[in-house]
Design a protein around this motif. Sequence first.
Motif, PDB file in Angstrom:
ATOM      1  N   GLU A 153       0.828  -1.202   0.000  1.00 29.46           N
ATOM      2  CA  GLU A 153       0.000   0.000   0.000  1.00 29.46           C
ATOM      3  C   GLU A 153       0.865   1.256   0.000  1.00 29.46           C
ATOM      4  OE1 GLU A 153      -3.980  -0.544   2.379  1.00 29.46           O
ATOM      5  OE2 GLU A 153      -2.335  -1.482   3.503  1.00 29.46           O
ATOM      6  N   ALA A 154       1.937   1.245   0.776  1.00 29.03           N
ATOM      7  CA  ALA A 154       2.840   2.396   0.781  1.00 29.03           C
ATOM      8  C   ALA A 154       3.424   2.634  -0.604  1.00 29.03           C
ATOM      9  CB  ALA A 154       3.956   2.180   1.807  1.00 29.03           C
ATOM     10  N   ALA A 155       3.784   1.546  -1.295  1.00 27.85           N
ATOM     11  CA  ALA A 155       4.321   1.682  -2.653  1.00 27.85           C
ATOM     12  C   ALA A 155       3.272   2.269  -3.587  1.00 27.85           C
ATOM     13  CB  ALA A 155       4.789   0.322  -3.162  1.00 27.85           C
ATOM     14  N   ALA A 156       2.013   1.860  -3.415  1.00 30.69           N
ATOM     15  CA  ALA A 156       0.944   2.400  -4.252  1.00 30.69           C
ATOM     16  C   ALA A 156       0.754   3.887  -3.997  1.00 30.69           C
ATOM     17  CB  ALA A 156      -0.356   1.647  -3.994  1.00 30.69           C
ATOM     18  N   LEU A 157       0.876   4.309  -2.741  1.00 27.43           N
ATOM     19  CA  LEU A 157       0.756   5.729  -2.424  1.00 27.43           C
ATOM     20  C   LEU A 157       1.947   6.523  -2.947  1.00 27.43           C
ATOM     21  CD1 LEU A 157      -0.727   5.517   1.181  1.00 27.43           C
ATOM     22  CD2 LEU A 157      -1.859   6.448  -0.855  1.00 27.43           C
ATOM     23  N   ARG A 158       3.142   5.921  -2.925  1.00 24.59           N
ATOM     24  CA  ARG A 158       4.296   6.606  -3.530  1.00 24.59           C
ATOM     25  C   ARG A 158       4.083   6.812  -5.027  1.00 24.59           C
ATOM     26  NH1 ARG A 158       7.015   2.733  -0.290  1.00 24.59           N
ATOM     27  NH2 ARG A 158       7.858   3.708   1.612  1.00 24.59           N
ATOM     28  N   GLU A 159       3.541   5.795  -5.686  1.00 24.14           N
ATOM     29  CA  GLU A 159       3.253   5.915  -7.112  1.00 24.14           C
ATOM     30  C   GLU A 159       2.233   7.025  -7.359  1.00 24.14           C
ATOM     31  OE1 GLU A 159       1.928   2.947 -10.760  1.00 24.14           O
ATOM     32  OE2 GLU A 159       0.991   2.691  -8.808  1.00 24.14           O
ATOM     33  N   ALA A 160       1.213   7.095  -6.523  1.00 24.01           N
ATOM     34  CA  ALA A 160       0.214   8.144  -6.658  1.00 24.01           C
ATOM     35  C   ALA A 160       0.828   9.516  -6.414  1.00 24.01           C
ATOM     36  CB  ALA A 160      -0.934   7.900  -5.676  1.00 24.01           C
ATOM     37  N   GLY A 161       1.711   9.607  -5.408  1.00 18.22           N
ATOM     38  CA  GLY A 161       2.365  10.880  -5.131  1.00 18.22           C
ATOM     39  C   GLY A 161       3.224  11.359  -6.281  1.00 18.22           C
ATOM     40  N   ALA A 162       3.980  10.449  -6.885  1.00 19.70           N
ATOM     41  CA  ALA A 162       4.812  10.821  -8.024  1.00 19.70           C
ATOM     42  C   ALA A 162       3.961  11.262  -9.212  1.00 19.70           C
ATOM     43  CB  ALA A 162       5.709   9.648  -8.419  1.00 19.70           C
ATOM     44  N   ALA A 163       2.819  10.600  -9.388  1.00 22.50           N
ATOM     45  CA  ALA A 163       1.947  10.953 -10.519  1.00 22.50           C
ATOM     46  C   ALA A 163       1.359  12.350 -10.350  1.00 22.50           C
ATOM     47  CB  ALA A 163       0.827   9.917 -10.654  1.00 22.50           C
TER      48      ALA A 163
END
Length: 374
Positions: A153-163
């Motif tokens: 989940e943290a990785a998914a949020l990092r991906e969202a943050g970068a986007a």
Amino acid sequence: MEPVTSESSDLYPVTRLAAVREATAEAGLSALLLTPGPDLRYVTGYSALPLERLTCLAVPADGDAFLMVPRLELPAAQHSPAARLGVEFVPWDETDDPYAHVAKRLGRADTVGLADHMWAMQSLRFRSAMPDTEQVLAGTVLAALRSRKSPAEAAALREAGAAIDAVHAQVPGLLRPGRTEREVGRDIADAIIASGHATVDFVIVASGPNGASPHHDLSDRVIEPGDAVVVDIGGTMPSGYCSDSTRTYSVGEPPADFTAYYDVLQRAQDAACAAVRPGVTCESIDAAARQVIAEAGYGDHFIHRTGHGIGIETHEEPYIVSGNTTPLAEGNAFSVEPGIYLPGRHGARIEDIVICGAHGGERLNNRPRDLVVV
């Protein structure tokens, strides 16, 4: 339909259902009843359509879970990540009463937790079907689980943050005198999708005096030289996890009084982010930002909480607000977004998503926080 992928297996693990059942029992509830929405998606990975026809995952504290599903929605459920869980799919036909069926299968149930976003119509139908059963919010069980993000989940949020950072990188080129907030907002919405988001959840472009309204949307106001512009944007990624980030821009040189309090705001946001670590209370993070703003004389102009949790909803636990004495735990993800708003003049906000790590906070948004003059 949602195919079963390795990503969905990581984000929505099969072990989650057992953890939910155990938490339900520990809370003294007989069962959880989860209809389409974030609670159902969190437990199963299934983004079921919210319809007047009942789709409901029943999770008994001491029995096997089952998914009531309209027969015409059965293929979608079978092709969703929920198919990995081993729960029984119970299709129902148009002339059936699915509420009575759930009640019959559960048997005696003293207290059930209903999905926090269950429609009132469905809640009342369950009340009629189980008149002797107390209804409470499923969030009393699920909030503690949902608020602590797994590594996936943290990785998914990092991906969202970068986007969403990639979208903010384009904003200076969109802000020009003579354009309306609505025109800029349309371009930003297009950029959110182009950045990899599946949906646009919100676009705030608040120029000049509109910046003093924290949840201003879009208007036909024409952006003028010297305007400060608050841009708060977010969307949902294909993973189901959300982005949310705010930056404040100036179209030409801003007013002197704006520059003075923007520096205060930046220090307040830094102070709150620096205070993040396991064990400190949610309200202490709010206090860290609020103290800086109050000491500079702008306390009455910081009119909202410092932050909100984020995950498969843009707003979820934990809330970073005075009075919330819940201690932060490793894996908590939330916004840090103090603001200063001068009615009729202008306003500013800086927002990053932060994950609480073992030794401190990790910012997931990394665009410059200095005022960007375009």
